[in-house]
Write a protein that holds these residues in place. Structure first.
Motif, mmCIF file in Angstrom:
data_model
loop_
_atom_site.group_PDB
_atom_site.id
_atom_site.type_symbol
_atom_site.label_atom_id
_atom_site.label_comp_id
_atom_site.label_asym_id
_atom_site.label_seq_id
_atom_site.Cartn_x
_atom_site.Cartn_y
_atom_site.Cartn_z
ATOM 1 N N ASP A 31 -34.672 -8.683 -42.205
ATOM 2 C CA ASP A 31 -34.236 -8.942 -40.611
ATOM 3 C C ASP A 31 -33.124 -10.232 -40.728
ATOM 4 O O ASP A 31 -32.220 -10.017 -39.708
ATOM 5 N N TYR A 32 -33.393 -11.067 -41.092
ATOM 6 C CA TYR A 32 -32.754 -12.211 -41.886
ATOM 7 C C TYR A 32 -31.521 -12.839 -42.400
ATOM 8 O O TYR A 32 -30.951 -13.420 -42.570
ATOM 9 N N PHE A 33 -31.963 -11.439 -43.128
ATOM 10 C CA PHE A 33 -31.055 -10.892 -44.885
ATOM 11 C C PHE A 33 -29.818 -10.300 -44.361
ATOM 12 O O PHE A 33 -30.192 -9.142 -44.584
ATOM 13 N N PRO A 34 -28.874 -10.195 -43.500
ATOM 14 C CA PRO A 34 -28.152 -9.166 -43.548
ATOM 15 C C PRO A 34 -27.642 -8.460 -44.636
ATOM 16 O O PRO A 34 -27.324 -9.234 -45.883
ATOM 17 N N TYR A 35 -27.389 -7.353 -44.509
ATOM 18 C CA TYR A 35 -27.117 -6.317 -45.273
ATOM 19 C C TYR A 35 -28.127 -5.957 -46.318
ATOM 20 O O TYR A 35 -27.487 -5.381 -47.804
ATOM 21 N N SER A 36 -28.879 -6.741 -46.538
ATOM 22 C CA SER A 36 -29.775 -6.722 -47.287
ATOM 23 C C SER A 36 -31.046 -5.311 -47.539
ATOM 24 O O SER A 36 -30.528 -4.293 -46.326
ATOM 25 N N GLY A 37 -31.335 -4.678 -47.911
ATOM 26 C CA GLY A 37 -31.966 -3.037 -48.309
ATOM 27 C C GLY A 37 -31.297 -2.459 -49.356
ATOM 28 O O GLY A 37 -30.350 -1.440 -48.734
ATOM 29 N N TRP A 38 -32.313 -2.313 -50.488
ATOM 30 C CA TRP A 38 -31.598 -1.239 -50.935
ATOM 31 C C TRP A 38 -31.892 0.680 -51.058
ATOM 32 O O TRP A 38 -33.051 0.245 -50.727
ATOM 33 N N PRO A 39 -31.210 1.017 -51.138
ATOM 34 C CA PRO A 39 -31.703 2.375 -50.678
ATOM 35 C C PRO A 39 -32.875 3.162 -52.116
ATOM 36 O O PRO A 39 -33.364 4.036 -52.402
ATOM 37 N N ILE A 40 -33.046 2.124 -53.358
ATOM 38 C CA ILE A 40 -33.929 2.270 -54.660
ATOM 39 C C ILE A 40 -35.427 1.063 -53.919
ATOM 40 O O ILE A 40 -34.733 0.254 -53.532
#
Lengths: 121, 513
Positions: free
Chosen positions: B102-111
Motif C-alpha cells: 500500500d505504501y508503494f504506488p503502482y506495485s504488485g505484479w500479476p504473477i
C-alpha cells in the motif's frame, strides 16, 4: 617570537594535541558518562563534539550538564554503573532509539554522551 | 539460417510462424527455444554481427529530467545485444518484489515469484550459470570463508549474485546460423508494426535498413524483444490505425520508465575492528551485498536496495559511473571507466590482503514506478525515418527514503552488534529535501515502459506479456517489469522471455489440434 622558543612551544603544542587525540581515541578501557567509548574508536574529538552540539540543537532543553547526567543515569536504570553504557547503547540500536547527527547513525545514549562532552569542552 | 537483408530485393515479403524482433538476451533466449521445432521462426536483428556506428546511432535520442547516460551508449545494437559488454551479474527478484504494498504506488505484479521460479532455473542454463541457488546458506556451506557480518538476518540479510560470462552473440551464433527453422535476418530494423483497421491483430512488420529499401514480415505471432526503450518507441511510432501508437489506448506505453539508482558512496561504514571475510567482494563466480529482509522492507515502508562496501581508500578514487560514462560511443564510454575497473580489481586484492576497517557504502536501489518517468517521441527522426525517443527520467520521494532508511537499518544493526557505525552521505541527511544530486545515476537497467498489469489502464501487457487488446502481439524483456526490484534485470528478463516463449508455443499447438 624567538625561533628556539617557537620550536619548543610547537613541540609542546604537538604533544598536547596528540595527548588530546590519544585521550579520546583508542582508549578502550576508559569509561565515563562523557566519554563516548565506541565513537571515540573511529572519530576525532572535533566530530564527537559536533555530534554533541547537533544533539543539543535538536534538544535545547538538554543543554544542561545535570539534565544530561540525569538522562544518562536513566539509561543505566539509575545504577550509576558505567559499565552498563555499552548495553544501553546496544539496546538503543535494537529499539531504533537512534539519531542521525552529522550524518552518523548514533544511539541516543551516545549522542547524550557527546552532548555532555561538548558542554565540558 | 542467416540472411543479410541488404541482399534482398526491395519490398520482399518474409513469412514465418513467429517473428521475434531483436536478437539480444530476450530475443535469443526465446529463439533458441524454437530451434528444431516444426515452426518457422523469423528472427530480426537491426545490426550485423559486430559493432557499427551507423546502426548504433539508431539508438540516439534526447534526455530530460535526472541526469542520464547518452541513450545511444546504453545498448548495443548488433547480434547478441547488450550481452556484448555487460558485467554478467545475475540474481532473481525477491518474493516481496512481486507483492502489492500500500505504501508503494503502482506495485504488485500479476504473477508471483513462484510463477517464475521454473523459468529462472531454465534461464540459468541460457546464461551458462551454475544451479539455481541464491540462498546465502547454500554458498556458505561450500565456501567457508564467506563470513557474513553477524547481523540479524530478519533485518539485514545477504543477497547473492552469480556472475555470467555469456556473450550471447558468440555462444549462440553458430546454433542460430546453422538452424534449419530459425531464419535470422541481420540489418533488419523494424520501423513499423502494422495492425488491422480495428487494431485487434498485427498483420505485419515493416523493416528497413540503410540501403533505403523496405521489406515486410508476416507471421502468426510477433514478439518484440528490442529492449525497453526501443520496444516502447516502436509501439508509439506504429500509428497506421492507432493515432497514439499501438497498445496505448490509456497512454501507458513508454511511461513508468525505471532504472536502478546507482548511489556511489551513499554512506560510510566504519568498523571498530577488522572483520575477516571473502564475502563482500567479487570472486569465484559470485558476489554478495547486504540487503534489507522482505519483512523489514514492508515494516519500514521502503523498497528494495542492496549495499556493497568497497574500501574507503579505494572508493574515494572511483568516480560515479554517471560522470565517467558520458560518451555517446559506448566503446569510448567504457574506456573512460577503465580506471574504475582497475580500481575494482585493486579493491578485491587489497580487501583480501589488507582487511580495511572503513568502507564506502554503495547503494543500488529500486526506483518506484513513476508515470512521469517516460519515453516519448521527439520530432527529429533517425536515418530510417523513425521518430527518435526522448527519455525523461523522473524520480520520487520514496526512492530517496529507501536509500536513507536502508543505510540507517544497517547502521542500527552494526551498532546493536557492536561492530561499527554508519554515516549517511550529505544528500541523505536533510529529511525535507527530495532532490537527488547529479552524481546519482542509473545502472543501464531499462525497465517498465511496457509494464505488466491485468488492468490496461496501468499496464501495456497482461500476465502473459500479450499487448492488451491485440491478439498476436507480445513484448519480451525488462520493459514488462511491473516494478524494478534492486537486482540486475537480465536473469529475470530471460526467465520472463522463456515463459512467454512457452505460452506462445502452447497457443500454436492448441491451434493445430
Amino acid at each position: 617570537m624567538k625561533r628556539r622558543n617557537f620550536i619548543v612551544l610547537s613541540g609542546i603544542g604537538i604533544l598536547g594535541a596528540g595527548f588530546t587525540f590519544w585521550h579520546l581515541k583508542g582508549n578502550k578501557e576508559k569509561e565515563s558518562l562523557n566519554y563516548p567509548q565506541y565513537l571515540s574508536m573511529i572519530l576525532d574529538s572535533a566530530t564527537i563534539i559536533s555530534i554533541g552540539l547537533n544533539y543539543l540543537a535538536i534538544y535545547p532543553t538538554h543543554k544542561n550538564k545535570n539534565k544530561l547526567i540525569e538522562l544518562l543515569n536513566g539509561s543505566l536504570n539509575n545504577t550509576k554503573d558505567i559499565s552498563g553504557l555499552k548495553s544501553a547503547i546496544e539496546n538503543d540500536f535494537e529499539k531504533g532509539n537512534t539519531l542521525v547527527l552529522e550524518g552518523w547513525v548514533v544511539a541516543i545514549t551516545e549522542a547524550r554522551q557527546c552532548a555532555l562532552l561538548s558542554l565540558d569542552k | 539460417m542467416h540472411i543479410d537483408t541488404r541482399d534482398l530485393e526491395n519490398s520482399t515479403t518474409i513469412e514465418g510462424d513467429i517473428c521475434i524482433i531483436g536478437a539480444g538476451a530476450a530475443g535469443l533466449s526465446m529463439a533458441m527455444e524454437w530451434d528444431n521445432t516444426p515452426y518457422k521462426v523469423i528472427l530480426l536483428e537491426s545490426g550485423g554481427f559486430e559493432y557499427e556506428s551507423e546502426l548504433q546511432n539508431l539508438n540516439s535520442g534526447q534526455l530530460t529530467g535526472q541526469k542520464y547516460f547518452p541513450l545511444e551508449s546504453t545498448r548495443l545494437r548488433y547480434f547478441g545485444g547488450t550481452t556484448g559488454h555487460w558485467t554478467g551479474l545475475c540474481s532473481p527478484l525477491d518474493e516481496v518484489d512481486f507483492i502489492k504494498r500500500d505504501y508503494f504506488p503502482y506495485s504488485g505484479w500479476p504473477i508471483t515469484k513462484k510463477d517464475l521460479d521454473p523459468f529462472y532455473a531454465r534461464a540459468q542454463d541460457k546464461l551458462q550459470l551454475g544451479p539455481y541457488e541464491y540462498d546465502f546458506s547454500y554458498w556458505k556451506d561450500s565456501r567457508p570463508n564467506l563470513n557474513a557480518f553477524p547481523l540479524d538476518e530478519n533485518i539485514v540479510k545477504t543477497k547473492m549474485w552469480q556472475i555470467s560470462s555469456a556473450r550471447f552473440g558468440s555462444i549462440y551464433k553458430e546454433n542460430i546460423v546453422k538452424s534449419k527453422n530459425i531464419h535470422l535476418y541481420t540489418y533488419a530494423s523494424a520501423t513499423n508494426v502494422n495492425s488491422n483497421e480495428v487494431v485487434s491483430e498485427i498483420e505485419g512488420i515493416t523493416i528497413k535498413n540503410h540501403t533505403g529499401n523496405s521489406y515486410r514480415v508476416k507471421a502468426k505471432y510477433y514478439m518484440m524483444a528490442c529492449g525497453a526503450i526501443q520496444n516502447a518507441r516502436l509501439l508509439l511510432s506504429s500509428k497506421n490505425h492507432a493515432p497514439n501508437g499501438l497498445g496505448n489506448n490509456h497512454d501507458v506505453v513508454g511511461r513508468y520508465f525505471m532504472d536502478h539508482l546507482d548511489s556511489k558512496a551513499a554512506g560510510e561504514l566504519w568498523l571498530f575492528e577488522k572483520f575477516k571475510t571473502d564475502l563482500y567482494s567479487w570472486g569465484g563466480g559470485i558476489k554478495s551485498e547486504m540487503t534489507i529482509s522482505d519483512n523489514m522492507q514492508s515494516k519500514s515502508e521502503i523498497m528494495n536496495a542492496t549495499v556493497s562496501i568497497p574500501p574507503l581508500e579505494i572508493g574515494k578514487h572511483m568516480k560515479p559511473l554517471i560522470e565517467t560514462w558520458q560518451d555517446a560511443d559506448p566503446r569510448k564510454a567504457e574506456e573512460n571507466t577503465e580506471n574504475r575497473s582497475f580500481l575494482s580489481k585493486l579493491m578485491r586484492l587489497k580487501t583480501k590482503v589488507w582487511k580495511p576497517t572503513a568502507f564506502d557504502m554503495d547503494c543500488n536501489s529500486e526506483q518506484a514506478p513513476n508515470p512521469k518517468s517516460r519515453i516519448t517521441l521527439g520530432i527529429e527522426k533517425d536515418a530510417l525515418g523513425v521518430q527518435k525517443p526522448i527519455l525523461s527520467w523522473q524520480l520520487s520521494p520514496i526512492d530517496k527514503i529507501t536509500i536513507k532508511k536502508t543505510l540507517e537499518l544497517i547502521g542500527q544493526q552494526m551498532g546493536q552488534k557492536g561492530l561499527g557505525r554508519v554515516k549517511l552521505n550529505e544528500f541523505l541527511q536533510d529529511e525535507n529535501n527530495d532532490s537527488f544530486p547529479t552524481n546519482i545515476g542509473g545502472a543501464f537497467h531499462h525497465m517498465g515502459t511496457t509494464r505488466m498489469h491485468n488492468d490496461p489502464r496501468f499496464g501495456v501487457v497482461d500476465a502473459n506479456c500479450q499487448v492488451h487488446g491485440i491478439s498476436n502481439l507480445f513484448v519480451a524483456g525488462s520493459g514488462c517489469f511491473t516494478t524494478s526490484g534492486s537486482v540486475n534485470p537480465t536473469l529475470t528478463l530471460v526467465a520472463l522471455s522463456l515463459r512467454l516463449s512457452d505460452y506462445v508455443k502452447n497457443v500454436l499447438k492448441s491451434e493445430s489440434i
